[in-house]
Write a protein that holds these residues in place. Structure first.
Motif, mmCIF file in Angstrom:
data_model
loop_
_atom_site.group_PDB
_atom_site.id
_atom_site.type_symbol
_atom_site.label_atom_id
_atom_site.label_comp_id
_atom_site.label_asym_id
_atom_site.label_seq_id
_atom_site.Cartn_x
_atom_site.Cartn_y
_atom_site.Cartn_z
ATOM 1 N N TYR A 1 0.873 -1.151 0.065
ATOM 2 C CA TYR A 1 0.096 0.012 0.055
ATOM 3 C C TYR A 1 0.830 1.234 -0.042
ATOM 4 C CZ TYR A 1 -2.069 -3.805 2.519
ATOM 5 O OH TYR A 1 -2.459 -5.348 3.232
ATOM 6 N N ASN A 2 1.761 1.282 0.746
ATOM 7 C CA ASN A 2 2.844 2.569 0.996
ATOM 8 C C ASN A 2 1.896 3.837 1.154
ATOM 9 O OD1 ASN A 2 4.559 0.427 -0.122
ATOM 10 N ND2 ASN A 2 5.732 1.839 -1.214
ATOM 11 N N LEU A 3 1.093 3.645 2.032
ATOM 12 C CA LEU A 3 0.675 4.887 2.408
ATOM 13 C C LEU A 3 1.627 5.657 3.428
ATOM 14 C CD1 LEU A 3 -3.279 3.565 3.156
ATOM 15 C CD2 LEU A 3 -2.252 4.834 1.208
ATOM 16 N N LEU A 4 1.201 6.941 3.711
ATOM 17 C CA LEU A 4 2.167 7.636 4.547
ATOM 18 C C LEU A 4 1.454 7.650 5.826
ATOM 19 C CD1 LEU A 4 2.551 10.576 2.314
ATOM 20 C CD2 LEU A 4 4.281 8.943 2.877
ATOM 21 N N PRO A 5 2.105 7.070 6.848
ATOM 22 C CA PRO A 5 1.244 6.640 8.153
ATOM 23 C C PRO A 5 0.921 7.692 9.060
ATOM 24 C CG PRO A 5 3.555 6.046 8.215
ATOM 25 C CD PRO A 5 3.461 6.346 7.104
ATOM 26 N N VAL A 6 1.673 9.140 8.744
ATOM 27 C CA VAL A 6 1.065 10.047 9.619
ATOM 28 C C VAL A 6 -0.115 10.843 9.058
ATOM 29 C CG1 VAL A 6 3.501 10.239 10.713
ATOM 30 C CG2 VAL A 6 2.770 11.521 8.464
ATOM 31 N N ASN B 1 7.063 15.206 7.521
ATOM 32 C CA ASN B 1 8.249 15.035 8.428
ATOM 33 C C ASN B 1 7.791 15.343 9.898
ATOM 34 O OD1 ASN B 1 9.388 14.272 6.112
ATOM 35 N ND2 ASN B 1 10.920 15.728 6.136
ATOM 36 N N PHE B 2 7.237 16.564 9.914
ATOM 37 C CA PHE B 2 7.236 17.039 11.103
ATOM 38 C C PHE B 2 6.123 16.348 12.177
ATOM 39 C CE2 PHE B 2 9.480 20.919 10.102
ATOM 40 C CZ PHE B 2 10.427 20.972 11.063
ATOM 41 N N ARG B 3 5.047 15.964 11.296
ATOM 42 C CA ARG B 3 4.197 15.087 11.915
ATOM 43 C C ARG B 3 4.684 13.519 12.353
ATOM 44 N NH1 ARG B 3 -1.787 15.598 9.056
ATOM 45 N NH2 ARG B 3 -0.834 17.228 7.574
ATOM 46 N N SER B 4 5.530 13.256 11.736
ATOM 47 C CA SER B 4 6.220 11.844 12.265
ATOM 48 C C SER B 4 7.366 12.197 13.332
ATOM 49 C CB SER B 4 7.015 11.183 11.198
ATOM 50 O OG SER B 4 7.941 11.854 10.603
#
Ligand SMILES: Nc1ncnc2c1ncn2[C@@H]1O[C@H](COP(=O)(O)OP(=O)(O)OP(=O)(O)O)[C@@H](O)[C@H]1O
Ligand SMILES: [Mg+2]
Lengths: 230, 396
Positions: free
Chosen positions: A95-100, B14-17
């Motif tokens: 999936y490679n979704l962005l986890p944040v 980036n900042f959210r992580s």
């Protein structure tokens, strides 16, 4: 029908240590607009390598790669990434979704590369999420969604910028049978009702049955090519 | 525009992580805060010293010392020389034509610091009867002026604050005399506030010496300096050096401020190198933790510039936070604190001055922090940019 993808005598070699290993040995291939192609073959036969060349993620060692009218084997790295943004929708095995990011923010990511207004971006994200049946999960983070749902978010992301071509590497490889079927139905619907051209690498013969054309790759050479009547 | 949006979007992600990387990021923030705090507070010493020395001395006063004397300590003028200096041209004179000057001598007293009881040498300066005309900035803030011919001293405000036994009524013992403290003076924050003052003739009579160390003369105007200097040099019976008072004190403090600045930059520099490596390490691990994300974004069409800038932006923000914290710490803990030089800075005796954490210094500290951040972020950023996308996508 017009050819969307044309490969002429394409080879690809990797250098491993001092050894040069040729993975694709002169592939000729034409994919037409509106086709749903399933690329099959044993592990290590070069499926991902071929898909990456068609998607502009990698460059061939020799031969021509013509996609959507562009000789992408001749593009520079920088213009290749702009080209991908305009033409390719990606669906990955994991999936490679962005986890944040929430589902809707993930779907919006490709639109950040366009000049669309915020309102227009939001509208398109909404449409794409509805198309994959996840409108009510828009605010969820990937880790709050099942594998099948995550893959549907990824499909929404792949289609939101209306790309010329969808490329999928084992899109059901990480899913159970039922979720796999749902994903394949969705891809087939996108192909049939939205006329999306799809190139899909898969190990799974059941998944390949949803495609309109089945192509086999063995040790870097195309073997079997079958078209299925719709 | 599109580029900025790309950079903004990637940086925001980036900042959210960042919360998942708190501890490694804190290392950078704390490390840089330490560097900046040390650098700023040590430099605050030299700015404080410079500030004190710059308020010491006036353009329209000149100091006369024996030829070749680097400082008052090594100078000596006999009575005859003083009599000749009195006739110099360009000196301000009163209605009766009497020159306004002060022939001065000094001794070293050993006093104990209030803080740690350390024994420190302090100047006891003997001055002429026209002291208040020569130094109009001198004000008695407590008690009264000393009387000539009796062993009385007035003490400078900084000395009074720093040393034991300098309250009005206290007696300071030295070889040959017991000095009674009769007053406390200030001289607009200059170096004299670290010393004690008495009558020069009294000082001479106590240890039966007849000489002086220097003559400080008030001039008709700052431009009369050259006239004064020329008239003294023209006199073959005199072998003296004439310098403007302000120039004299500036020279005296120069070595000291240079040493302090060198220490600040050497210590700050060594710590900065350490901080650069900490930042490198942190940003490398930040980039490695995100290789998949970076590869995915690159596949979706984000440019390598956006990747470089976002990594640099993160390093810069961490550095900026550290820099601001460090500068504020230095300011909160050290601004306005008094410190004293150990022993003598040239002919100045022990000198008390305030640390001055000026806005310029704080900005300098933050600039250092940013440089550290950029250096530490650069290579990890380039790694993110050079990532072979197809290969990174395979690695799960
Ligand atoms: N970056 C690389 N460097 C060296 N060799 C590589 C690299 N990428 C792939 N290969 C090799 O090329 C061959 C084909 O790999 P590819 O990933 O295209 O196969 P595949 O058909 O997708 O296999 P799978 O079904 O396991 O995903 C393999 O032998 C692989 O080890
Ligand atoms: Mg593969």
């Amino acid at each position: 029908m017009t050819a969307l993808v044309t490969l002429r005598n394409v080879t690809k070699s990797y250098v491993r240590g001092k050894q040069k290993v040729e993975v694709l040995h002169g592939v000729d291939l034409t994919i037409e607009t509106g086709e749903f192609l399933a690329l099959m073959g044993p592990s290590g036969s070069g499926k991902t390598t071929l898909l990456n060349l068609v998607a502009g993620l990698d460059q061939p060692t020799s031969g021509e790669v013509l996609v959507a009218g562009d000789r992408i084997d001749q593009l520079s790295r920088g213009s290749l990434s702009d080209w991908r943004a305009r033409h390719i929708g990606f669906i990955f095995q994991f999936y490679n979704l962005l986890p944040v990011l929430t589902a809707e923010a993930n779907v919006e990511v490709p639109l950040l590369l366009t000049n669309l207004s915020k309102a227009e971006r939001r509208r398109r994200v909404q449409v794409a999420l509805e198309l994959v049946g996840l409108a009510e999960r828009a605010r969820h983070k990937p880790n709050e969604l099942s594998g099948g749902q995550q893959q549907r978010v990824a499909i929404a992301r792949a289609i939101v910028s209306d790309p010329t071509l969808l490329v999928c590497d084992e899109p059901t490889g990480d899913l159970d049978r039922q979720n796999a079927e749902e994903i394949m139905n969705l891809l087939q619907a996108l192909n049939r009702s939205q006329n999306k051209t799809i190139v899909m690498v898969t190990h799974d013969p059941k998944a390949a049955e949803y495609a309109s054309r089945e192509l086999h790759l063995d040790k870097g050479l195309l073997t079997n090519d079958t078209r299925r009547a719709a | 525009m599109k580029m900025f949006r790309q950079i903004g979007a990637v940086t925001a992600m980036n900042f959210r992580s960042l919360p998942q990387r708190v501890s490694t990021s804190l290392v950078v923030v704390i490390g840089i805060a330490g560097v900046v705090a040390v650098l700023v507070s040590v430099l605050a010493m030299s700015t404080g010293l410079i500030r004190t020395m710059e308020t010491t001395g006036r353009e329209d006063r000149a100091i006369v010392m024996r030829n070749g004397s680097v400082a008052e300590t090594s100078s000596a003028l006999d009575r005859n020389s003083v009599r000749l200096i009195v006739d110099g041209a360009g000196i301000k004179r009163d209605e009766k034509g009497e020159p306004i000057l002060s022939a001065e001598n000094f001794r070293i007293l050993m006093l104990h610091k209030k803080a740690d009881d350390a024994e420190i040498s302090v100047i006891l300066r003997g001055v002429g009867p026209r002291l208040l005309e020569v130094r109009p900035e001198l004000k008695i803030v407590e008690g009264r002026m000393f009387q000539p011919a009796v062993a009385e001293v007035i003490v400078g405000k900084s000395a009074h604050a720093q040393f034991k036994g300098l309250n009005v009524g206290d007696v300071v013992r030295s070889r040959g005399a017991n000095w009674t403290v009769v007053g406390v003076f200030e001289t607009a924050g200059d170096a004299h506030e670290s010393s004690l003052i008495t009558d020069a003739e009294t000082l001479n009579s106590i240890d039966q010496r007849g000489a002086f160390q220097s003559v400080t003369a008030l001039l008709e105007s700052p431009s009369a300096f050259q006239t004064f200097k020329d008239s003294l040099s023209a006199n073959p019976a005199l072998a003296v050096d004439v310098v403007r008072e302000r120039e004299y004190y500036r020279q005296q403090s120069k070595t000291m401020t240079t040493i302090i600045s060198v220490i600040a930059y050497v210590v700050g520099g060594i710590m900065a190198v350490g901080a650069v490596f900490a930042a490198l390490n942190t940003m490398y691990s930040a980039v490695s933790a995100r290789l998949q994300e970076i590869a995915t974004l690159r596949a979706l069409g984000f440019g390598s510039t956006a990747m470089v800038m976002s990594v640099l932006a993160e390093a810069l923000v961490l550095a900026l936070i550290g820099g601001v914290i460090g500068a504020l710490l230095a300011w909160a803990f050290f601004n306005g604190n008094t410190v004293s030089t150990l022993g003598g800075a040239g002919g100045l005796g022990q000198l008390v001055f305030e640390l001055s954490v000026s806005p310029q210094l704080m900005i300098l500290g933050v600039v250092w922090a940013c440089v550290i951040g950029v250096l530490g972020g650069l290579f990890p950023a380039l790694r993110a940019a050079r990532l072979p996308v197809a290969m990174a996508l395979r690695a799960v």
